[in-house]
Design an enzyme around this catalytic site. Structure first.
Site, PDB file in Angstrom:
ATOM      1  N   CYS A 181     -21.900   5.034  71.106  1.00 17.95           N
ATOM      2  CA  CYS A 181     -21.779   6.311  72.047  1.00 17.95           C
ATOM      3  C   CYS A 181     -22.071   7.507  70.863  1.00 17.95           C
ATOM      4  CB  CYS A 181     -20.427   6.530  72.467  1.00 17.95           C
ATOM      5  SG  CYS A 181     -20.094   7.808  73.616  1.00 17.95           S
ATOM      6  N   CYS A 239     -16.537   0.166  72.690  1.00 21.39           N
ATOM      7  CA  CYS A 239     -17.956  -0.136  72.598  1.00 21.39           C
ATOM      8  C   CYS A 239     -18.733   0.307  71.120  1.00 21.39           C
ATOM      9  CB  CYS A 239     -18.535   0.958  73.535  1.00 21.39           C
ATOM     10  SG  CYS A 239     -18.317   2.487  73.357  1.00 21.39           S
ATOM     11  N   CYS A 243     -17.745   1.439  78.331  1.00 22.40           N
ATOM     12  CA  CYS A 243     -17.290   0.014  77.562  1.00 22.40           C
ATOM     13  C   CYS A 243     -18.744  -0.789  77.341  1.00 22.40           C
ATOM     14  CB  CYS A 243     -16.159  -0.879  78.598  1.00 22.40           C
ATOM     15  SG  CYS A 243     -16.836  -1.327  79.934  1.00 22.40           S
TER      16      CYS A 243
END
Length: 139
Positions: A89, A85, A11
């Site tokens: 990533c 997020c 997160c």
């Protein structure tokens, strides 16, 4: 997937949702899953309300520290669970990715965080059922 799968929870701040999910997976997985957590912009400490909510479940996450998301953490993981997020990533072929849409506990009181915590537990339990062929004794 490895005999002992590795799950990475991500997160933004690595201070609430991802830490609660990691705490549940460490507890409920009973050593049968390697657990990592990280954030794209980690805070300097875990959200104290998240710590309190997990303590109500008998899970102590006070020894955890928010960590920065690294390419290596994603590379070594079999499953990557993101929680708001965005595109931070990195994507690697052959990994399992899931995005769990959960409210952010930041700045919330314990009464607001409890349902978030409970939703995280339900999702972690479902993930365990998928990852591990034989269920562990659950506390």
């Amino acid at each position: 997937m490895a005999d002992t799968p590795t799950v990475l929870f991500v997160c933004v701040h690595n201070a609430g949702r991802s830490q609660m999910a990691a705490g549940y997976l460490r507890e409920l997985g009973a050593g049968r899953v390697d657990v990592l957590s990280a954030g794209s912009a980690p805070k300097d400490q875990i959200n104290p309300v998240a710590v309190a909510a997990m303590a109500e479940e008998g899970i102590d996450i006070t020894d955890q520290v928010p960590k920065i998301l690294t390419v290596d953490a994603v590379r070594e993981s079999d499953v990557v669970i993101t929680m708001g997020c965005g595109d931070a990533c990195p994507i690697f072929p052959g990994k399992r990715y899931e995005d769990w849409v959960l409210d952010d506990p930041a700045g919330q009181d314990i009464a607001t965080v409890r349902p978030i915590r409970d939703e995280i537990r339900a999702r972690v339990e479902a993930l365990l059922d998928e990852l591990l062929p034989e269920p562990a004794a659950r506390p």
